[in-house]
Scaffold this motif. Structure first.
Motif, short mmCIF file in Angstrom:
data_model
loop_
_atom_site.label_atom_id
_atom_site.label_comp_id
_atom_site.label_asym_id
_atom_site.label_seq_id
_atom_site.Cartn_x
_atom_site.Cartn_y
_atom_site.Cartn_z
N ALA A 1 6.68 2.57 6.65
CA ALA A 1 5.58 3.27 5.99
C ALA A 1 5.74 4.78 6.11
N VAL B 1 0.78 8.68 9.33
CA VAL B 1 0.78 7.31 8.82
C VAL B 1 1.38 6.37 9.86
N THR C 1 8.61 5.93 3.76
CA THR C 1 8.18 5.89 2.37
C THR C 1 7.28 7.07 2.05
N THR C 2 6.33 7.35 2.94
CA THR C 2 5.42 8.47 2.73
C THR C 2 6.17 9.79 2.69
N THR D 1 0.82 -1.21 0.00
CA THR D 1 0.00 0.00 0.00
C THR D 1 0.85 1.26 0.00
N THR D 2 1.84 1.31 0.88
CA THR D 2 2.67 2.51 0.94
C THR D 2 3.53 2.67 -0.32
N CYS E 1 1.12 4.00 -3.04
CA CYS E 1 0.79 5.40 -2.75
C CYS E 1 1.98 6.32 -3.05
N GLY F 1 9.73 0.23 0.44
CA GLY F 1 8.58 -0.67 0.38
C GLY F 1 8.99 -2.12 0.50
N THR G 1 9.90 -2.86 4.12
CA THR G 1 8.70 -3.01 4.94
C THR G 1 8.04 -4.36 4.69
#
Length: 332
Positions: free
Chosen positions: A100, A151, A103-104, A21-22, A25, A83, A86
């Protein structure tokens, strides 16, 4: 050893879900930034400014296409790398949260910095007349940090995973009568990381004064807050388990006694094993609160998780934790 295959499957699913997911995104954020930058092509000078000197004036230039490829390409590689870490090493909630959030932050910071520097050049015939990037740098730093922290905070923690086996018999113990109570408290702080942080802060403040890019002062202030939270911890072993808490109260982590498989002393090499100092994720997903080289308290817990804390008298802490975990198993 864990309580069965179902928790292990759930853990792998959480790792894959958070990592995928991260990553998606992050890549979407970079792709959107690239698309917006390309939509500005007709209103930007050619070439565009890509670097600013000590006086806050542009002194480096390249084509818009080359800038977009460089910014989003390097960003995509970093997002994919974190990613993957993780996904592969996110056994614990702490590892997943760090992965996460990082990454964000990377995706948002690079995307906002790209758009911010280009926005200041819209309508210019010559990029050499562009103003400074203090505002763009400040916006990218603050606007990327807040969502990244959210997050990390909003990701759920690990469900309870009590052990289905006794503490490793060869692990050290302390002689403690059944009616006796004991608490061990240690402190860890300073080390090379805080020195490097202090140098970084001084450099940023100096650059802000010399260049007039006052947004760097905000970055320096954020670094002060980060180093205050990350480079002084209290370590406590008692009848609830292991608690490691920052001197400012957060971040903190807790390992309950019923999840302790073995506590021991290990030699810690921060750069080699964790890539630096502070609250880190090392090889194999091991969480490290490493502020110096030398003895560290290693706690192996259920679910393939482990944590290392560099602290003096780690041997006593490990022996007491094993003893208390034994007592908890016997009482249950």
């Amino acid at each position: 050893m864990t309580t069965g295959t179902a928790p292990a499957r759930d853990q792998r699913r959480r790792m894959r879900l958070v990592g995928l997911t991260t990553t998606i995104c992050g890549l979407v954020i970079l792709a959107v930034a690239a698309a917006v930058a390309l939509s500005w092509r007709g209103d930007l000078p050619d070439p565009v400014a890509t670097h600013w000197g000590a006086r806050g004036r542009p002194d480096g230039f390249m084509s818009l296409g080359a800038l977009i490829w460089a910014a989003t390409g390097s960003g995509a590689l970093l997002v994919l790398g974190f990613g993957a870490v993780t996904t592969l090493w996110g056994q614990s909630a702490v590892s997943r949260r760090i992965g996460a959030a990082t990454t964000t932050w990377l995706a948002l910071f690079l995307a906002l910095l790209l758009l911010g520097t280009l926005h200041g050049q819209l309508g210019l015939a010559d990029a050499r007349t562009a103003g400074g990037i203090g505002g763009a740098l400040t916006l990218a730093t603050v606007a990327s940090l807040v969502p990244a922290v959210l997050v990390g905070l909003l990701l759920p923690g690990d469900p309870p995973q009590p052990a289905d086996a006794p503490v490793a018999p060869e692990a050290s113990r302390v002689p403690l009568a059944p009616s006796e109570r004991a608490v061990w408290i240690g402190h860890t702080g300073a080390g090379p990381g805080i020195a490097l942080g202090a140098v970084s802060i001084v450099v940023l403040v100096t650059l802000a004064v010399v260049s007039g890019v006052w947004g760097l002062l905000i970055v320096a202030a954020l670094l002060v807050a980060v180093f205050a939270a990350m480079f002084a911890f209290t370590v406590r072993v008692d009848e609830t388990g292991l608690l490691v808490r920052s001197s400012v109260g957060w971040p903190r982590t807790h390992v309950p006694l019923d999840e302790v498989l073995r506590a021991s002393v290990v030699q810690v090499h921060p750069l080699r094993e964790f890539g630096g100092w502070g609250w880190r994720v090392g090889r194999g997903g091991r969480v490290g609160i490493v502020l110096r080289a030398g003895d560290g308290l290693l706690v192996e817990r259920t679910g393939g998780r482990s944590i290392v804390v560099t602290v003096a008298d780690a041997g006593t802490a490990a022996a007491l934790l094993n003893t208390l975990a034994d007592r908890q198993r016997q009482a249950g």
